[in-house]
Design a protein around this motif. Structure first.
Motif, short mmCIF file in Angstrom:
data_model
loop_
_atom_site.label_atom_id
_atom_site.label_comp_id
_atom_site.label_asym_id
_atom_site.label_seq_id
_atom_site.Cartn_x
_atom_site.Cartn_y
_atom_site.Cartn_z
N LEU A 107 0.79 -1.22 0.00
CA LEU A 107 0.00 0.00 0.00
C LEU A 107 0.83 1.28 0.00
O LEU A 107 0.42 2.28 -0.62
N PRO A 108 1.99 1.33 0.67
CA PRO A 108 2.74 2.59 0.67
C PRO A 108 3.01 3.14 -0.73
O PRO A 108 2.95 4.35 -0.94
N ALA A 148 2.73 0.65 7.93
CA ALA A 148 2.96 1.80 7.05
C ALA A 148 1.92 1.84 5.94
O ALA A 148 1.51 2.92 5.50
N GLY A 149 1.49 0.67 5.49
CA GLY A 149 0.46 0.60 4.46
C GLY A 149 -0.86 1.16 4.93
O GLY A 149 -1.56 1.88 4.19
N ILE A 150 -1.24 0.84 6.16
CA ILE A 150 -2.48 1.37 6.73
C ILE A 150 -2.40 2.89 6.82
O ILE A 150 -3.34 3.61 6.45
N GLU A 151 -1.28 3.38 7.27
CA GLU A 151 -1.09 4.83 7.38
C GLU A 151 -1.16 5.50 6.01
O GLU A 151 -1.76 6.57 5.86
N SER A 152 -0.57 4.86 5.02
CA SER A 152 -0.57 5.45 3.67
C SER A 152 -1.98 5.51 3.10
O SER A 152 -2.33 6.46 2.39
N ALA A 153 -2.80 4.50 3.41
CA ALA A 153 -4.19 4.51 2.93
C ALA A 153 -4.97 5.66 3.55
O ALA A 153 -5.79 6.31 2.88
N GLN A 154 -4.71 5.93 4.81
CA GLN A 154 -5.37 7.06 5.46
C GLN A 154 -4.89 8.37 4.86
O GLN A 154 -5.69 9.28 4.62
#
Length: 346
Positions: A107-108, A148-154
């Motif tokens: 996701l990042p 980091a992927g979850i953060e990037s999605a947000q």
């Protein structure tokens, strides 16, 4: 294929066809024990995978029968090259929802492209918040990549992000409260999933299932009274509200099956049409598409398959009670790779 809307297509138990799970690849970069516990797997020939154009044609047909929601799955869907281009194709269609389930590791570098392409929602699969456990479960020391992927999605602007956690008794049930607080701090919708005996779960045992009642007991002891909220009866998760107002979902396919309201069809990356996650066999649509078959013939075939559907796989499995074991042996999986969960999607 340009299809005009028709009356909702019903199966033999009067269940409508509203949701489509669309697998775009069988490949996965992780080896989670509950899905892919073996050392070696047989992969689909890349030439057998449906092209984005072929998948788009199928989506048009399913939309004509009443499908309003499409979810992209895998394997890991972000292993499919140029997935954002396919999402752009789907975003132009008459859909109420376009979502994707991912393990989050890619996701990042992809979140913003996915959002810009028209993806509406993302669900991230994450089963532990402890780095050591993550590596033991998946075979990779990559928990930080998922976070980091979850953060990037947000950051990309996805307003609805869900977090799916498969609970396994004796492995991660002690992290329930950690997940609740993790989701609360990030305003993420959390869903716990019972460990299911589907596909390649060759190591499944009934005693490893941490059931809905167990989850509610843990939540009640920690937070006080937990109340169930009203929700879409065809949705897989039952949703519960904590005294703080936070909502937690539980997908209880093992202890409390919801087959009676199931409105989901599944298409594998090579065009196998599955009418139930527990199905032993599917119906191949690939050659029908590649033979230049007329649209009305494709529609007639899908109509026939869904109209004859009477699956209640989770209920049938529950009825086995004490005799319930892994649904397929390793030998049976090798005989038919389409029984594998990583081909069928979630």
């Amino acid at each position: 294929m340009a299809c005009e809307n028709e009356p909702m297509l019903l199966d033999a138990k009067a269940r409508g066809l509203r949701n489509l799970r669309l697998s775009v690849t069988d490949r996965c970069n992780l080896r989670c024990h509950y899905c892919m516990p073996e050392k070696e797997y047989k992969w689909l020939d890349r030439k057998s995978l449906l092209t984005f154009e072929e998948l788009s044609e199928l989506v048009d047909v399913f939309i004509s029968f009443g499908v309003k929601k499409v979810r992209l799955t895998g394997g890991e869907p972000l292993l499919r090259r140029n997935l954002d281009e396919f999402i752009q194709m789907l975003a132009l269609k008459q859909l109420d929802d376009l979502a994707m389930t991912t393990n989050g590791m890619f996701l990042p570098e992809h979140s913003q492209k996915l959002k810009d392409a028209g993806l509406k929602r993302i669900t991230v699969s994450l089963d532990t918040l402890q780095a050591g456990r993550f590596e033991r479960l998946t075979g990779q020391d990559s928990l930080n990549k998922v976070l980091a992927g979850i953060e990037s999605a947000q950051q990309a602007g996805f307003e609805e992000i869900k977090l799916n956690c498969v609970l396994m008794n004796g492995f991660n049930e002690d992290e329930i409260l950690d997940f609740v607080e993790f989701a609360r701090a990030r305003a993420i919708q959390l869903r716990f999933i019972e460990y299911m005996d589907v596909g390649g779960a060759t190591h499944w045992q009934a005693e490893k299932v941490f059931a809905l009642s167990d989850v509610l007991r843990v939540l009640g002891r920690a937070y006080g009274e937990v109340s169930e909220t009203s929700s879409d009866p065809s949705a897989p998760a039952r949703v519960f509200r904590l005294p703080s107002g936070q909502k937690v979902g539980v997908i209880a396919s093992v202890s409390a099956p919801f087959c009676g309201a199931c409105d989901r069809a599944r298409i594998t990356a090579d065009g196998m049409f599955l009418t139930c996650l527990y199905s032993d066999q599917g119906f191949s649509l690939r050659e029908v598409l590649r033979n230049g078959t007329q649209e009305k013939v494709v529609k007639k075939l899908i109509n026939k398959i869904w109209s004859g559907r009477n699956d209640a796989g989770a209920e049938d499995r529950q009825a086995l009670a004490q005799e319930r074991q892994a649904i397929f042996s390793l030998q049976e999986l090798r005989q038919n790779v389409h029984r594998e969960m990583h081909l069928r999607g979630g």
